[in-house]
Design a protein around this motif. Structure first.
Motif, PDB file in Angstrom:
ATOM      1  N   ARG A  66       0.648  -0.632  -0.242  1.00 19.93           N
ATOM      2  CA  ARG A  66       0.189   0.644  -0.018  1.00 19.93           C
ATOM      3  C   ARG A  66       0.941   1.719  -0.045  1.00 19.93           C
ATOM      4  N   GLY A  67       0.855   1.731  -0.916  1.00 19.22           N
ATOM      5  CA  GLY A  67       1.447   3.416  -0.749  1.00 19.22           C
ATOM      6  C   GLY A  67       2.801   3.326  -1.709  1.00 19.22           C
ATOM      7  N   SER A  68       2.473   2.470  -1.982  1.00 17.18           N
ATOM      8  CA  SER A  68       3.728   1.829  -4.024  1.00 17.18           C
ATOM      9  C   SER A  68       2.660   1.449  -4.761  1.00 17.18           C
ATOM     10  N   SER A  69       3.383   2.398  -5.769  1.00 10.67           N
ATOM     11  CA  SER A  69       2.779   1.606  -7.372  1.00 10.67           C
ATOM     12  C   SER A  69       3.568   0.851  -7.564  1.00 10.67           C
ATOM     13  N   ARG A  70       4.526   0.356  -7.181  1.00 13.71           N
ATOM     14  CA  ARG A  70       5.792  -0.682  -7.522  1.00 13.71           C
ATOM     15  C   ARG A  70       5.058  -2.250  -6.780  1.00 13.71           C
ATOM     16  N   PRO A  71       5.000  -2.830  -7.856  1.00 13.02           N
ATOM     17  CA  PRO A  71       4.688  -4.563  -7.371  1.00 13.02           C
ATOM     18  C   PRO A  71       6.627  -4.916  -6.571  1.00 13.02           C
ATOM     19  N   VAL A  72       6.566  -4.996  -5.942  1.00  9.66           N
ATOM     20  CA  VAL A  72       8.033  -5.481  -5.541  1.00  9.66           C
ATOM     21  C   VAL A  72       7.679  -7.637  -5.411  1.00  9.66           C
ATOM     22  N   ILE A  73       8.926  -8.037  -6.425  1.00 10.89           N
ATOM     23  CA  ILE A  73       9.092  -9.411  -7.156  1.00 10.89           C
ATOM     24  C   ILE A  73      10.738  -9.825  -6.343  1.00 10.89           C
ATOM     25  N   LEU A  74      10.179 -10.593  -4.898  1.00 11.36           N
ATOM     26  CA  LEU A  74      11.176 -11.235  -4.057  1.00 11.36           C
ATOM     27  C   LEU A  74      12.047 -12.630  -5.172  1.00 11.36           C
ATOM     28  N   TYR A  75      13.355 -12.730  -5.269  1.00  9.04           N
ATOM     29  CA  TYR A  75      13.707 -13.722  -5.343  1.00  9.04           C
ATOM     30  C   TYR A  75      14.314 -14.822  -4.611  1.00  9.04           C
ATOM     31  N   ASN A  76      14.964 -16.183  -4.921  1.00  7.82           N
ATOM     32  CA  ASN A  76      15.886 -16.794  -4.681  1.00  7.82           C
ATOM     33  C   ASN A  76      17.540 -16.675  -5.656  1.00  7.82           C
ATOM     34  N   ASP A  77      18.284 -15.847  -4.499  1.00 10.07           N
ATOM     35  CA  ASP A  77      19.302 -15.761  -5.147  1.00 10.07           C
ATOM     36  C   ASP A  77      20.406 -16.553  -5.346  1.00 10.07           C
ATOM     37  N   ARG A  78      20.073 -17.711  -4.619  1.00 10.26           N
ATOM     38  CA  ARG A  78      20.097 -18.538  -4.564  1.00 10.26           C
ATOM     39  C   ARG A  78      20.193 -19.741  -5.927  1.00 10.26           C
ATOM     40  N   ARG A  79      19.507 -19.251  -6.365  1.00 10.94           N
ATOM     41  CA  ARG A  79      18.900 -20.266  -7.658  1.00 10.94           C
ATOM     42  C   ARG A  79      20.128 -20.233  -8.758  1.00 10.94           C
ATOM     43  N   PRO A  80      20.134 -21.113  -9.776  1.00  6.81           N
ATOM     44  CA  PRO A  80      20.523 -20.632 -10.765  1.00  6.81           C
ATOM     45  C   PRO A  80      20.662 -19.399 -11.846  1.00  6.81           C
ATOM     46  N   PRO A  81      21.484 -18.771 -12.337  1.00 10.27           N
ATOM     47  CA  PRO A  81      20.795 -17.541 -13.149  1.00 10.27           C
ATOM     48  C   PRO A  81      19.552 -17.249 -14.125  1.00 10.27           C
ATOM     49  N   LYS A  82      19.498 -18.579 -15.044  1.00  9.70           N
ATOM     50  CA  LYS A  82      18.684 -18.963 -15.391  1.00  9.70           C
ATOM     51  C   LYS A  82      17.399 -19.412 -14.816  1.00  9.70           C
ATOM     52  N   ARG A  83      17.087 -19.887 -13.890  1.00  5.02           N
ATOM     53  CA  ARG A  83      15.976 -20.348 -13.018  1.00  5.02           C
ATOM     54  C   ARG A  83      15.093 -19.118 -12.782  1.00  5.02           C
ATOM     55  N   ILE A  84      16.700 -18.046 -12.085  1.00  2.00           N
ATOM     56  CA  ILE A  84      15.904 -17.192 -12.013  1.00  2.00           C
ATOM     57  C   ILE A  84      14.935 -15.960 -12.901  1.00  2.00           C
ATOM     58  N   ASN A  85      15.765 -16.282 -14.362  1.00  5.51           N
ATOM     59  CA  ASN A  85      15.125 -15.440 -15.174  1.00  5.51           C
ATOM     60  C   ASN A  85      13.336 -15.673 -15.703  1.00  5.51           C
ATOM     61  N   TYR A  86      13.723 -17.527 -15.456  1.00 10.65           N
ATOM     62  CA  TYR A  86      12.163 -17.853 -15.542  1.00 10.65           C
ATOM     63  C   TYR A  86      11.866 -17.444 -14.158  1.00 10.65           C
ATOM     64  N   SER A  87      11.732 -17.138 -13.318  1.00 12.85           N
ATOM     65  CA  SER A  87      11.074 -17.220 -12.329  1.00 12.85           C
ATOM     66  C   SER A  87      10.299 -15.868 -12.229  1.00 12.85           C
ATOM     67  N   ILE A  88      11.261 -14.488 -12.394  1.00 11.69           N
ATOM     68  CA  ILE A  88      11.316 -13.234 -12.802  1.00 11.69           C
ATOM     69  C   ILE A  88       9.759 -13.012 -13.421  1.00 11.69           C
ATOM     70  N   LEU A  89      10.224 -13.711 -14.455  1.00 11.18           N
ATOM     71  CA  LEU A  89       9.354 -13.478 -16.209  1.00 11.18           C
ATOM     72  C   LEU A  89       7.778 -14.213 -15.401  1.00 11.18           C
ATOM     73  N   HIS A  90       8.045 -15.045 -14.749  1.00  6.16           N
ATOM     74  CA  HIS A  90       6.962 -16.177 -14.511  1.00  6.16           C
ATOM     75  C   HIS A  90       5.881 -15.258 -12.910  1.00  6.16           C
ATOM     76  N   GLU A  91       6.918 -14.691 -12.984  1.00  8.16           N
ATOM     77  CA  GLU A  91       5.697 -13.407 -11.678  1.00  8.16           C
ATOM     78  C   GLU A  91       5.570 -12.312 -12.975  1.00  8.16           C
ATOM     79  N   ILE A  92       5.949 -11.787 -13.520  1.00  5.47           N
ATOM     80  CA  ILE A  92       5.829 -10.469 -13.757  1.00  5.47           C
ATOM     81  C   ILE A  92       4.453 -11.283 -15.202  1.00  5.47           C
ATOM     82  N   ALA A  93       4.309 -12.275 -15.324  1.00  2.26           N
ATOM     83  CA  ALA A  93       2.827 -12.721 -16.192  1.00  2.26           C
ATOM     84  C   ALA A  93       2.139 -13.142 -15.352  1.00  2.26           C
ATOM     85  N   HIS A  94       2.135 -13.023 -13.929  1.00  2.00           N
ATOM     86  CA  HIS A  94       0.653 -13.334 -13.207  1.00  2.00           C
ATOM     87  C   HIS A  94       0.537 -11.523 -13.062  1.00  2.00           C
TER      88      HIS A  94
END
Length: 230
Positions: free
Chosen positions: A101-129
């Motif tokens: 509340r009070g912010s127009s920017r959604p916050v994506i939290l991601y597990n930075d212990r995952r491989p970079p390629k997995r992180i890219n997919y996970s972030i895009l998956h969240e954007i998709a929702h």
């Protein structure tokens, strides 16, 4: 989901209440979910809309730049202490999205212990929702977000256009895992047998004319185009 505090100010207890309920869906169960053709068309249009919003023209897709261009805040799990980190991992081993509340920017939290390629997919998956207007976490929403992320990261029309049919080449050219590359080649095979809608034809024309590959990948692309597609 909305909460009153900024992400860095949340106590573990309030953070847990702010989390969406995790959805446990097996790959087998997702495979059983059938989307109607018109919904696939809507998702293709949503991907094109996202490309337009951030003026995407480069492969591999620069996911963090796209997230920033869409005005998401991207925060790694390690930004939090041990107690919060544990809550995050219990909620999702990959990523999740919060809206404060009070912010127009959604916050994506991601597990930075995952491989970079997995992180890219996970972030895009969240954007998709968000781009697809999902209001709840359910197997159908997961199926749609998976389709959106796969389509956006590695459009099969580019594989078809350039005659890319080798798993390792797909993985290198699009900066994805071998497993992901195999799935995209399977999607290409299924796509060749399908009847194209007008939206699908427009999507194909768009991605073929829109995207180019980083110079470092040009030799791989040239090697792919000299082979006859299977």
């Amino acid at each position: 989901m909305k909460c009153d505090q900024t992400p860095f100010a949340l106590a573990p207890e309030s953070f847990a209440r702010a989390m969406p309920n995790p959805v446990e869906v097996s790959d087998e169960d997702l495979a059983k979910i059938e989307l109607p053709g018109w919904r696939y068309d809507q998702i293709m249009e949503a991907v094109l809309s996202m490309y337009d919003k951030v003026d995407a023209h480069l492969m591999p897709l620069p996911v963090f730049d796209i997230a920033n261009g869409l005005e998401y805040s991207i925060v790694p799990y390690r930004a939090y202490g041990a107690r919060l980190h544990e809550v995050l991992l219990k909620t999702s081993e990959d990523a999740l999205t919060l809206q404060f509340r009070g912010s127009s920017r959604p916050v994506i939290l991601y597990n930075d212990r995952r491989p970079p390629k997995r992180i890219n997919y996970s972030i895009l998956h969240e954007i998709a929702h968000n781009e697809l207007g999902h209001q709840e976490h359910c197997p159908l929403a997961e199926k749609e977000a998976n389709y959106f992320a796969g389509l956006a990261l590695c459009p099969v029309d580019l594989l078809d256009h350039y005659g890319i049919c080798d798993v390792r080449k797909v993985a290198r050219l699009f900066s994805v895992s071998d497993e992901f590359a195999i799935n995209r080649l399977k999607a290409l095979h299924n796509r060749r047998r399908a009847t194209f809608s007008e939206v699908a034809r427009r999507f194909r024309r768009n991605v073929i004319t829109r995207f180019h590959f980083k110079k470092a990948f040009q030799m791989d692309l040239f090697a792919a185009t000299t082979k006859t597609p299977e």
